[in-house]
Design a protein around this motif. Structure first.
Motif, PDB file in Angstrom:
ATOM      1  N   LYS B 208       0.567  -1.434  -0.121  1.00 16.23           N
ATOM      2  CA  LYS B 208       0.115  -0.023   0.005  1.00 16.23           C
ATOM      3  C   LYS B 208       0.817   1.303   0.020  1.00 16.23           C
ATOM      4  CE  LYS B 208      -0.843   0.918   4.600  1.00 16.23           C
ATOM      5  NZ  LYS B 208      -1.943   1.112   5.863  1.00 16.23           N
ATOM      6  N   GLU B 209       2.043   1.066   0.257  1.00 23.88           N
ATOM      7  CA  GLU B 209       3.042   2.406   0.188  1.00 23.88           C
ATOM      8  C   GLU B 209       3.763   2.782  -1.180  1.00 23.88           C
ATOM      9  OE1 GLU B 209       2.869   4.160   2.965  1.00 23.88           O
ATOM     10  OE2 GLU B 209       1.945   2.578   4.152  1.00 23.88           O
ATOM     11  N   LEU B 210       3.576   1.544  -2.270  1.00 26.20           N
ATOM     12  CA  LEU B 210       4.030   1.555  -3.499  1.00 26.20           C
ATOM     13  C   LEU B 210       3.698   2.804  -4.253  1.00 26.20           C
ATOM     14  CD1 LEU B 210       4.449  -2.232  -4.193  1.00 26.20           C
ATOM     15  CD2 LEU B 210       6.221  -0.676  -3.398  1.00 26.20           C
ATOM     16  N   ASP B 211       4.580   3.343  -5.207  1.00 28.42           N
ATOM     17  CA  ASP B 211       3.982   4.379  -5.942  1.00 28.42           C
ATOM     18  C   ASP B 211       2.860   4.238  -6.528  1.00 28.42           C
ATOM     19  OD1 ASP B 211       7.638   4.901  -6.857  1.00 28.42           O
ATOM     20  OD2 ASP B 211       6.417   5.219  -5.154  1.00 28.42           O
ATOM     21  N   PHE B 212       2.530   3.164  -7.659  1.00 26.82           N
ATOM     22  CA  PHE B 212       1.344   3.058  -8.217  1.00 26.82           C
ATOM     23  C   PHE B 212      -0.012   3.292  -7.263  1.00 26.82           C
ATOM     24  CE2 PHE B 212      -0.211  -1.168  -7.290  1.00 26.82           C
ATOM     25  CZ  PHE B 212       0.978  -1.561  -6.791  1.00 26.82           C
ATOM     26  N   VAL B 213       0.264   2.708  -5.958  1.00 24.31           N
ATOM     27  CA  VAL B 213      -0.949   3.044  -5.152  1.00 24.31           C
ATOM     28  C   VAL B 213      -1.411   4.554  -4.956  1.00 24.31           C
ATOM     29  CG1 VAL B 213      -1.764   2.680  -2.850  1.00 24.31           C
ATOM     30  CG2 VAL B 213      -0.943   0.795  -4.061  1.00 24.31           C
ATOM     31  N   GLU B 214      -0.428   5.107  -4.695  1.00 20.52           N
ATOM     32  CA  GLU B 214      -0.209   6.669  -4.527  1.00 20.52           C
ATOM     33  C   GLU B 214      -0.725   7.252  -5.840  1.00 20.52           C
ATOM     34  OE1 GLU B 214       3.038   7.914  -2.007  1.00 20.52           O
ATOM     35  OE2 GLU B 214       2.805   9.836  -2.913  1.00 20.52           O
ATOM     36  N   ALA B 215      -0.271   6.762  -6.843  1.00 20.25           N
ATOM     37  CA  ALA B 215      -0.865   7.373  -8.318  1.00 20.25           C
ATOM     38  C   ALA B 215      -2.318   7.248  -8.413  1.00 20.25           C
ATOM     39  CB  ALA B 215      -0.100   6.779  -9.360  1.00 20.25           C
ATOM     40  N   ALA B 216      -2.705   5.964  -7.883  1.00 21.06           N
ATOM     41  CA  ALA B 216      -4.194   5.706  -8.115  1.00 21.06           C
ATOM     42  C   ALA B 216      -5.104   6.748  -7.132  1.00 21.06           C
ATOM     43  CB  ALA B 216      -4.422   4.369  -7.716  1.00 21.06           C
ATOM     44  N   ARG B 217      -4.326   6.821  -6.021  1.00 14.63           N
ATOM     45  CA  ARG B 217      -5.116   7.640  -5.055  1.00 14.63           C
ATOM     46  C   ARG B 217      -5.257   9.160  -5.350  1.00 14.63           C
ATOM     47  NH1 ARG B 217      -2.294   6.480  -0.150  1.00 14.63           N
ATOM     48  NH2 ARG B 217      -3.480   4.623   0.051  1.00 14.63           N
ATOM     49  N   ALA B 218      -3.941   9.685  -6.088  1.00 14.73           N
ATOM     50  CA  ALA B 218      -4.046  10.984  -6.699  1.00 14.73           C
ATOM     51  C   ALA B 218      -4.868  11.212  -7.833  1.00 14.73           C
ATOM     52  CB  ALA B 218      -2.720  11.403  -7.127  1.00 14.73           C
ATOM     53  N   LEU B 219      -5.067  10.235  -8.595  1.00 16.20           N
ATOM     54  CA  LEU B 219      -6.316  10.102  -9.623  1.00 16.20           C
ATOM     55  C   LEU B 219      -7.786   9.950  -9.329  1.00 16.20           C
ATOM     56  CD1 LEU B 219      -4.509   7.803 -12.369  1.00 16.20           C
ATOM     57  CD2 LEU B 219      -4.880  10.262 -12.480  1.00 16.20           C
ATOM     58  N   GLY B 220      -7.803  10.033  -7.808  1.00 19.94           N
ATOM     59  CA  GLY B 220      -9.208   9.893  -7.303  1.00 19.94           C
ATOM     60  C   GLY B 220      -9.820   8.533  -7.135  1.00 19.94           C
ATOM     61  N   ALA B 221      -9.199   7.427  -7.253  1.00 19.68           N
ATOM     62  CA  ALA B 221      -9.617   6.262  -7.093  1.00 19.68           C
ATOM     63  C   ALA B 221     -10.300   6.266  -5.559  1.00 19.68           C
ATOM     64  CB  ALA B 221      -8.709   5.074  -7.382  1.00 19.68           C
ATOM     65  N   SER B 222     -11.401   5.568  -5.399  1.00 15.06           N
ATOM     66  CA  SER B 222     -11.920   5.305  -3.970  1.00 15.06           C
ATOM     67  C   SER B 222     -11.176   4.117  -3.313  1.00 15.06           C
ATOM     68  CB  SER B 222     -13.593   4.951  -4.207  1.00 15.06           C
ATOM     69  OG  SER B 222     -13.459   3.649  -4.637  1.00 15.06           O
ATOM     70  N   GLY B 223     -11.312   4.113  -2.024  1.00 23.78           N
ATOM     71  CA  GLY B 223     -10.670   3.299  -1.397  1.00 23.78           C
ATOM     72  C   GLY B 223     -10.858   1.898  -1.623  1.00 23.78           C
ATOM     73  N   SER B 224     -12.058   1.556  -1.802  1.00 21.65           N
ATOM     74  CA  SER B 224     -12.471   0.141  -2.387  1.00 21.65           C
ATOM     75  C   SER B 224     -11.679  -0.355  -3.458  1.00 21.65           C
ATOM     76  CB  SER B 224     -13.921  -0.356  -2.089  1.00 21.65           C
ATOM     77  OG  SER B 224     -14.757   0.331  -3.014  1.00 21.65           O
TER      78      SER B 224
END
Lengths: 173, 320, 554
Positions: B208-224
């Motif tokens: 969950k600390e990896l880059d692509f997760v952060e990227a997805a979060r930045a793109l506005g993906a929801s938690g689930s």
């Protein structure tokens, strides 16, 4: 660091406490009746009821749980119904033998395992490596309660009965 | 499925032009590993034997042969034309019981493991992903922080479960509820999920600390969506490996429970029960113990080899 | 005894009575070890058990290991000889049978001493000790728990109920008329009083040592028996040493008896073979049975005897959920069980039971009682007559001890032949007992019953009477026939032995017609002896009568 250790220790105690309570609940819920175990299969219902009352086993669950926890905190781990002995001396009496078995097992484990592991690593990819790794993975797959009987038969019983050689005793040391 | 292996390593291994997908990389690793073929072969054979038992078995597994199943002294008879592996203490054909025993072992082993894996993944992943939150609420003039230590609670529950004497729990549950196949499944699952939970917990914490997760979060993906779409797939290979290895554990556990008399109820054939019934014959008729023991050992071996091979192939941390 | 065994020491001349007792054998025993000749004195005998001794306090212990030990340490007013006949022990002679059936007077032997733990005399036993000992069994304040037989064995004594309820400390019906005479008054006539007094619960203990702390007395027991306790390590070994103050001249033969506990049956066999053990305490393991019994080395060293026991299927006669409440269905089950096959599964280690009382119980056994045979066609006919041609399903309970689960599976297949489908549930012993004694929780099951004393009332009242068809009672079949109850109460008090036997045989026939059970077999007890064992016999009540055995060569 110190606070980390302290926190883990406290959690460990909490876990122990919860496990103790769960185990007590489990023993309580079990349909087996300790009073019947003590009285034997022949005792009449009245006599069993009297024994149950004398042992405090007909008291409400919370009372029994409270008594149990109070005794544990005083170091009294109760009395075995089946063996008619106090639990703590019973466990302590068995402890040296358990220690002996465990220590002996670990020593054997290391004596066999370390050389084999080193051999396999040093000669990686060779036949010795395959043999050692293969042997260890096969033996891990064997259920221990089964291996015990195999060893008993081939190392203790057969030599004794067929050739009169007593390498290992059938029980004890 | 994307494996986190630097392309430079791949190029070195396979040459510049072969930029292969993760799936193929895994397959190449697998097919070169003899353990994989032995393990997979064993598993396939086992499954076939279990499925085809009704056809392969010469007799019904529960049928006691009163006329010729036992010697005059009441002991099991040895191998013969009618009973290829001899009979057991009640005069039942041993080969048939071994074959149908495969059904029991595989049903319980795979079934319990499936449940255990499901529960373990949910607990571990949720604990790692949700972590320890706290929620602030206003109560009148006061701002209150309510802790929801989801992670701590879940992982401490796992600890409690791990410390619990599993066998004691199994015996007690069977004594209270009564023995049945379903109960055995539930009991085994309820004890074995903890291993998966811990492993998944550790992995999800990292992922969950990896880059692509952060990227997805930045793109506005929801938690689930992040959880199911990005994190879980990275844990999937781990789950597959440990699920396979777990089957070895559940098969052994079922055999142990049956050996102790709290497994599937008689007269259902189970390899563990077959061992338990005949321990008295360990010296006088070793065949009775050898056959079911070898069957258990073979099953566990097959799944262990397969699981090890999968781990070597799928877990990128093992790539050299 | 071996015909040319070396007799190292000829002790004082053994009384003729003992010689006769050890030479004659009217039981169905093969006991080559006890045939003629003079037993030698001296030596150590060793035996081993798998289970531990529950307690050495005679008021509490209710298992066979403890009873065998208590027979060494204590004496009772009367006892069972090796033919299960009641003979006087601490009483000088058998009490005359009371005219009203309720008053028994015992004249005590003089000169019987309690022996201390170092072998010296404590003091002489008197009638006060007898009164105290019997009241102690009734005492509700024994710790950690009171006696398991206060009500069932001694409840019929006048005043006993008050002691048990805690109202008084001594029962008015147990009186010391003078230092050598004891009188016991009963509420109802009951000729089993002598039987219960012969059990170890009737042991005589000294009042200044046997207090309410049962564990303390068990650790340091003091009695008047042929041996005293030298050392006892719980879970390991108990050592008994010859009592030099024993009131019977010339006895015991042995100097010492070692009892090891926690030794499994396989090891017991191996140790006897190796010569480090003299008597096996537990049955031979099922897997080795055939090879041990057929081993030419053991030809003259295996002794066996049919126990006073019955192993049977019970059926819930008051079941609401199953058709088992119909007597025809239960009779059908009786016809459907293949008892020969079950006996084969247990290596013929017993005899088939056609009815309830075993042949080893001459006071009740009826060789002509054979109401049912193995007849599957007849069983199916009865099922159809009862209205269940397609059978029914139910659950069958038994415990996990070998070979019970195997026998249950054999029964399962027999019942399937008449369309009764049973699911087998095996439970650990304590759980099994609790389930079976809960009414209707276990509609069918397989269990065993071993005697407390070899009297037919012990096979009827505790397990087939209305009073015990309750929760916590041992009448798992919940069988309640008021007519049978009345007859059993009358037979209990009957003093004429011939009439009593006839009455119990009639009761047995009536019960078998109602078919609450399927009696399957009576178990044999097998023992392997080492070559040194000289005098040996299996005792019908306590299995091993260690105090009367001898070894050759000392």
């Amino acid at each position: 660091m110190a606070s980390y250790i302290a926190r883990r220790l406290i959690w460990a105690l909490v876990v122990l406490f919860v496990v103790a309570i769960l185990t007590f609940i489990l023993a309580y819920v079990l349909p087996a009746d300790p009073a019947r175990v003590i009285a034997g299969a022949h005792a009449s219902a009245e006599d069993v009821a009297r024994i149950r009352h004398a042992l405090g086993l007909d008291q409400p669950f919370l009372v029994q749980l409270g008594d149990y926890l109070a005794r544990v905190f005083q170091g009294n781990f109760g009395h075995s119904y089946k063996q008619d002995r106090d639990v703590l001396p019973l466990i302590l009496q068995r402890f040296p033998a358990t220690l002996e078995l465990a220590a002996g097992g670990i020593v054997l484990e290391l004596l066999i395992g370390i050389p084999l592991g080193v051999l396999a690593a040093v000669r990686r990819g060779s036949n010795s490596d395959r043999a050692a790794t293969g042997l260890s993975i096969v033996l891990i797959s064997a259920p221990s309660f089964w291996v015990g009987y195999l060893l008993l038969n081939f190392l203790a019983f057969q030599p004794l009965v067929n050739a009169g050689i007593g390498i290992f005793p059938l029980s004890g040391v | 499925m994307v494996a986190n292996v630097p392309l430079s390593a791949m190029r070195r291994e396979l040459g510049d032009e072969a930029v292969v997908s993760g799936r193929s990389r895994a397959w190449i690793a697998l097919r070169g590993n003899p353990a994989f073929w032995i393990g997979a072969g064993g598993v396939v054979v086992l499954i076939l034997l279990a499925l085809l038992a009704p056809i392969l078995a010469p007799h019904a597994p529960d049928l006691q042969f009163r006329d010729n199943g036992l010697t005059a002294a009441g002991d099991p008879v040895g191998p013969s034309a009618e009973f290829p592996f001899g009979t057991d203490r009640l005069g039942r054909d041993y080969l048939s019981r071994l074959l149908f025993g495969a059904q029991t072992s595989l049903t319980v082993g795979i079934g319990a493991n499936a449940i255990a894996t499901l529960v373990g993944v949910l607990v571990g992943a949720t604990a790692a992903y949700v972590g320890n939150r706290s929620v602030s609420r206003r109560l009148g003039r006061w701002a209150v922080r309510l802790p929801f230590p989801v992670s701590s609670l879940l992982m401490r529950a796992t600890d409690v479960m791990l410390s619990f004497p599993a066998l004691l729990l199994a015996i007690a549950l069977v004594a209270v509820i009564g023995p049945s196949l379903l109960l055995v499944l539930i009991v085994i699952a309820s004890v074995m999920w903890t291993g998966t939970a811990r492993i998944v917990y550790g992995r999800v914490l990292v992922v969950k600390e990896l880059d692509f997760v952060e990227a997805a979060r930045a793109l506005g993906a929801s938690g689930s969506r992040i959880f199911f779409g990005h994190i879980l797939p990275h844990v999937l290979s781990l789950i597959i490996v440990y699920a396979t290895l777990g089957i070895a554990g559940t098969v052994l556990f079922e055999a142990t429970l049956s050996y102790l008399g709290v497994g599937v109820p008689p007269p259902a054939p189970s390899w563990g029960t077959m061992i338990a019934d005949h321990v008295g014959y360990y010296a006088t008729d070793p065949r009775l113990l050898m056959l079911p023991g070898l069957a258990i050992m073979g099953t566990i071996l097959a799944f262990s080899l397969l699981g090890d091979a999968l781990r070597d192939a799928l877990d990128p941390h093992n790539w050299r | 005894m071996k015909p040319n065994g070396i007799v190292r020491r000829l002790g004082p001349l053994v009384t003729a009575a003992v010689l006769v007792a050890s030479c004659s054998s009217s039981q169905a025993t093969s006991s080559p070890a006890a045939s003629g000749g003079t037993p030698s004195h001296g030596g150590t005998l060793s035996t081993a058990y798998q289970g531990d001794i529950q307690s050495l306090d005679p008021a509490i212990a209710y298992d066979t290991e403890s009873w065998a030990m208590e027979e060494l340490l204590f004496s009772t007013l009367v006892t069972f000889d090796r033919n299960a006949k009641l003979v006087p022990e601490l009483a000088e002679s058998m009490p005359t049978l009371p005219a009203d059936g309720k008053t028994y007077t015992f004249t005590l032997r003089k000169g019987v001493n309690f022996v201390k733990s170092d072998g010296s005399v404590l003091r002489e036993m008197t009638a006060d000790d007898v009164v105290y000992s019997l009241n102690r069994v009734l005492d509700p304040n024994l710790t950690p728990n009171p006696s398991p037989v206060a009500t069932s064995f001694f409840g019929n004594i006048v005043g006993a109920a008050d002691v048990i309820a805690g109202k008084v400390t001594a029962a008015s019906g147990i009186k010391a008329l003078d230092p050598n005479t004891v009188e016991i008054d009963l509420v109802q006539p009951d000729s089993t009083l002598l039987d219960v007094l012969a059990d170890p619960f009737g042991s005589i203990v000294p009042k200044e040592y046997a207090k309410e702390d049962s564990a303390a007395f068990s650790a340091a027991p003091i009695g008047t028996g042929p041996f005293y306790l030298k050392s006892y390590t719980k879970g390991q070994e108990a050592v008994f040493v010859r009592n030099p103050q024993y009131w019977q001249a010339g006895l015991p033969y042995l100097d010492e008896i070692d009892v090891h506990v926690g030794v499994d049956a396989n090891s017991q066999l191996q140790q006897v073979e190796a010569g480090t053990l003299d008597i096996t305490g537990d049955p031979f393991p099922s897997g080795s049975f055939t090879s041990v019994v057929n081993d030419p080395r053991y030809k003259d060293r295996i002794v066996h005897q049919t126990l006073v026991s019955v192993l049977y299927i019970w059926m819930d006669t008051q079941s609401q959920d199953t058709p088992l409440k119909d007597a025809k269905v239960r009779q059908a089950v009786n016809y459907a069980i293949n008892k020969d096959n079950i006996l084969k599964i247990v290596h013929n280690e017993g005899v088939i039971a056609n009815c309830i009382f075993p042949p080893s119980m001459p006071a009740g056994y009826d060789p002509n009682c054979k109401p049912y045979t193995y007849d599957v066609a007849k069983a199916k006919q009865l099922m159809a007559d009862a209205g269940y041609p397609n059978g029914f399903s139910t659950t069958f309970y038994t415990d996990t001890a070998d070979p019970d689960p195997q026998i249950a599976q054999a029964i399962q297949q027999d019942l399937a032949a008449i369309n009764i489908k049973v699911n087998i549930v095996t439970q650990e012993w304590a759980t099994f007992l609790t389930t079976a004694e809960t009414p209707h929780a276990a509609p069918m099951g397989y269990v065993s019953w071993y005697q407390d004393y070899p009297d037919p009332s012990d096979f009827v009242d505790p397990i087939l009477s209305c009073a015990t068809a309750v929760k916590g009672g041992s009448n798992f079949a919940l069988y309640c026939n008021k007519d049978v109850d009345a007859k059993a109460a009358a037979a209990r008090g009957e003093q004429d032995p011939a009439k009593r036997t006839a009455e119990y045989q009639a009761i047995e026939s009536q019960i078998m017609a109602d078919a609450p059970w399927v009696p399957i077999w009576h178990q044999d007890w097998y023992t392997l002896l080492s070559p040194r064992v000289q005098t040996f016999y299996l005792h019908p009540v306590w299995y091993y009568d260690l105090g009367n055995y001898s070894v050759s060569g000392g």
